[in-house]
Design a protein around this motif. Sequence first.
Motif, mmCIF file in Angstrom:
data_model
loop_
_atom_site.group_PDB
_atom_site.id
_atom_site.type_symbol
_atom_site.label_atom_id
_atom_site.label_comp_id
_atom_site.label_asym_id
_atom_site.label_seq_id
_atom_site.Cartn_x
_atom_site.Cartn_y
_atom_site.Cartn_z
ATOM 1 N N VAL A 29 0.918 -1.181 0.110
ATOM 2 C CA VAL A 29 0.077 -0.005 0.019
ATOM 3 C C VAL A 29 0.906 1.362 -0.068
ATOM 4 O O VAL A 29 0.558 2.127 -0.859
ATOM 5 N N ALA A 30 1.968 1.143 0.908
ATOM 6 C CA ALA A 30 2.938 2.537 0.737
ATOM 7 C C ALA A 30 3.457 2.676 -0.660
ATOM 8 O O ALA A 30 3.357 3.897 -0.886
ATOM 9 N N VAL A 31 3.989 1.649 -1.148
ATOM 10 C CA VAL A 31 4.748 1.723 -2.406
ATOM 11 C C VAL A 31 3.754 2.245 -3.400
ATOM 12 O O VAL A 31 4.022 3.206 -4.368
ATOM 13 N N LEU A 32 2.590 1.716 -3.734
ATOM 14 C CA LEU A 32 1.594 1.974 -4.486
ATOM 15 C C LEU A 32 1.301 3.447 -4.352
ATOM 16 O O LEU A 32 1.204 4.071 -5.435
ATOM 17 N N ASN A 33 0.935 3.856 -3.247
ATOM 18 C CA ASN A 33 0.551 5.150 -3.090
ATOM 19 C C ASN A 33 1.607 6.300 -3.375
ATOM 20 O O ASN A 33 1.357 7.519 -3.872
ATOM 21 N N ALA A 34 2.816 5.888 -2.917
ATOM 22 C CA ALA A 34 3.932 6.764 -3.231
ATOM 23 C C ALA A 34 4.200 7.006 -4.838
ATOM 24 O O ALA A 34 4.332 8.184 -5.353
ATOM 25 N N ARG A 35 4.044 5.838 -5.498
ATOM 26 C CA ARG A 35 3.957 6.007 -7.031
ATOM 27 C C ARG A 35 2.818 6.723 -7.606
ATOM 28 O O ARG A 35 2.961 7.267 -8.834
ATOM 29 N N LEU A 36 1.608 6.518 -6.862
ATOM 30 C CA LEU A 36 0.486 6.883 -7.540
ATOM 31 C C LEU A 36 0.320 8.390 -7.163
ATOM 32 O O LEU A 36 -0.796 9.250 -7.741
ATOM 33 N N PRO A 85 -5.073 10.575 -10.486
ATOM 34 C CA PRO A 85 -6.345 10.375 -9.749
ATOM 35 C C PRO A 85 -6.555 8.854 -8.988
ATOM 36 O O PRO A 85 -7.687 8.657 -8.269
ATOM 37 N N CYS A 86 -5.648 7.897 -9.254
ATOM 38 C CA CYS A 86 -5.706 6.740 -8.637
ATOM 39 C C CYS A 86 -5.150 6.740 -7.190
ATOM 40 O O CYS A 86 -4.280 7.532 -6.696
ATOM 41 N N ARG A 87 -5.728 5.938 -6.462
ATOM 42 C CA ARG A 87 -5.387 5.609 -5.123
ATOM 43 C C ARG A 87 -5.322 4.168 -4.661
ATOM 44 O O ARG A 87 -6.326 3.484 -4.872
ATOM 45 N N ALA A 88 -4.640 3.753 -3.806
ATOM 46 C CA ALA A 88 -4.609 2.403 -3.296
ATOM 47 C C ALA A 88 -5.159 2.268 -1.937
ATOM 48 O O ALA A 88 -4.995 3.231 -1.229
ATOM 49 N N ARG A 89 -5.798 1.249 -1.731
ATOM 50 C CA ARG A 89 -6.634 1.033 -0.446
ATOM 51 C C ARG A 89 -6.196 -0.353 0.068
ATOM 52 O O ARG A 89 -5.803 -1.183 -0.530
ATOM 53 N N GLY A 90 -6.236 -0.388 1.431
ATOM 54 C CA GLY A 90 -5.748 -1.572 2.437
ATOM 55 C C GLY A 90 -6.905 -2.448 2.551
ATOM 56 O O GLY A 90 -8.033 -2.208 2.026
ATOM 57 N N SER A 91 -6.650 -3.281 3.365
ATOM 58 C CA SER A 91 -7.569 -4.337 3.661
ATOM 59 C C SER A 91 -8.821 -4.062 4.624
ATOM 60 O O SER A 91 -9.697 -4.566 4.991
ATOM 61 N N ASN A 92 -8.898 -2.683 4.904
ATOM 62 C CA ASN A 92 -9.736 -2.421 5.956
ATOM 63 C C ASN A 92 -11.055 -1.937 5.058
ATOM 64 O O ASN A 92 -12.258 -1.729 5.494
ATOM 65 N N LEU A 93 -10.958 -1.579 3.681
ATOM 66 C CA LEU A 93 -12.050 -1.473 2.892
ATOM 67 C C LEU A 93 -12.402 -2.678 2.067
ATOM 68 O O LEU A 93 -11.544 -3.089 1.257
ATOM 69 N N LYS A 94 -13.736 -2.904 1.860
ATOM 70 C CA LYS A 94 -14.022 -3.816 1.236
ATOM 71 C C LYS A 94 -14.497 -3.454 -0.275
ATOM 72 O O LYS A 94 -14.889 -2.190 -0.732
ATOM 73 N N ILE A 95 -14.525 -4.457 -1.106
ATOM 74 C CA ILE A 95 -15.121 -4.022 -2.668
ATOM 75 C C ILE A 95 -16.255 -5.064 -3.052
ATOM 76 O O ILE A 95 -16.239 -6.150 -2.476
ATOM 77 N N GLU A 96 -17.120 -4.627 -3.758
ATOM 78 C CA GLU A 96 -18.142 -5.384 -4.212
ATOM 79 C C GLU A 96 -17.730 -6.299 -5.567
ATOM 80 O O GLU A 96 -17.260 -5.354 -6.425
ATOM 81 N N VAL A 97 -17.957 -7.371 -5.758
ATOM 82 C CA VAL A 97 -17.304 -8.088 -6.926
ATOM 83 C C VAL A 97 -18.132 -9.123 -7.317
ATOM 84 O O VAL A 97 -18.462 -10.096 -6.700
ATOM 85 N N ALA A 98 -18.783 -9.276 -8.463
ATOM 86 C CA ALA A 98 -19.690 -10.413 -8.938
ATOM 87 C C ALA A 98 -20.471 -10.979 -8.071
ATOM 88 O O ALA A 98 -20.446 -12.062 -7.860
ATOM 89 N N GLY A 99 -21.156 -10.231 -7.207
ATOM 90 C CA GLY A 99 -21.947 -10.661 -6.213
ATOM 91 C C GLY A 99 -21.410 -11.044 -4.992
ATOM 92 O O GLY A 99 -22.354 -11.668 -4.126
ATOM 93 N N SER A 100 -20.294 -10.833 -4.676
ATOM 94 C CA SER A 100 -19.784 -10.994 -3.638
ATOM 95 C C SER A 100 -18.991 -9.777 -2.928
ATOM 96 O O SER A 100 -18.964 -8.586 -3.476
ATOM 97 N N ILE A 101 -18.981 -9.970 -1.553
ATOM 98 C CA ILE A 101 -18.146 -8.650 -0.991
ATOM 99 C C ILE A 101 -16.744 -9.360 -0.350
ATOM 100 O O ILE A 101 -16.785 -10.160 0.188
#
Length: 190
Positions: free
Chosen positions: A51-58, A62-78
């Motif tokens: 997450v640190a490396v991604l955000n430093a390079r981003l 407009p892009c931002r890296a998020r860690g495992s405290n935030l969930k995503i909805e994908v193909a009917g799953s969370i």
Amino acid sequence: MSVAVRPAPMTIAEFLAWEETQELRWEFGGFAPQAMTGGTVARDTIQANLVAVLNARLRGTPCRARGSNLKIEVAGSIRYPDAFVTCTPLDPRATVGREPVVVFEVLSSSTARTDRVEKMREYWDTPSIRRYVLIEQDAVSATSHAREAGRWTGRVLWAGDVIALPEIGIEIPLEDLYEGLDPEALRAPA
């Protein structure tokens, strides 16, 4: 502590409302809640570095890296991926990340099957996801899957390789994810 699990089946909306009242984190595989467990020092180190490396390079994009405290909805799953990148602005009060472009999972013996089969299928069935990267925690290695011309291709990466992420305009040396870990100790039997 005992945690009451609501009887299945549930809809995504029912799951999200139910999860808000829980002390622990849960994933939803489209049918019933699944409890999330803790991890190892290696997994935590790799995830934090990622997450640190991604955000430093981003920075400045407009892009931002998020860690495992935030969930995503994908193909009917969370799901709670170890990290993901979204280039769509998110409401600061949101608990669900929308339109992930790149998703990362750090493999462990207890999650590898789910990450390689169930989640892979869900991520591949989510149109916004252009790359799915599986990172080993027991060796300096990863597998990068990319959506190209309607098909998915995969490439195994080793020490000395770079994770190319053209979807978000950056590259990451694989070793950067393992900073602070001794590669020999990773391979040693437990």
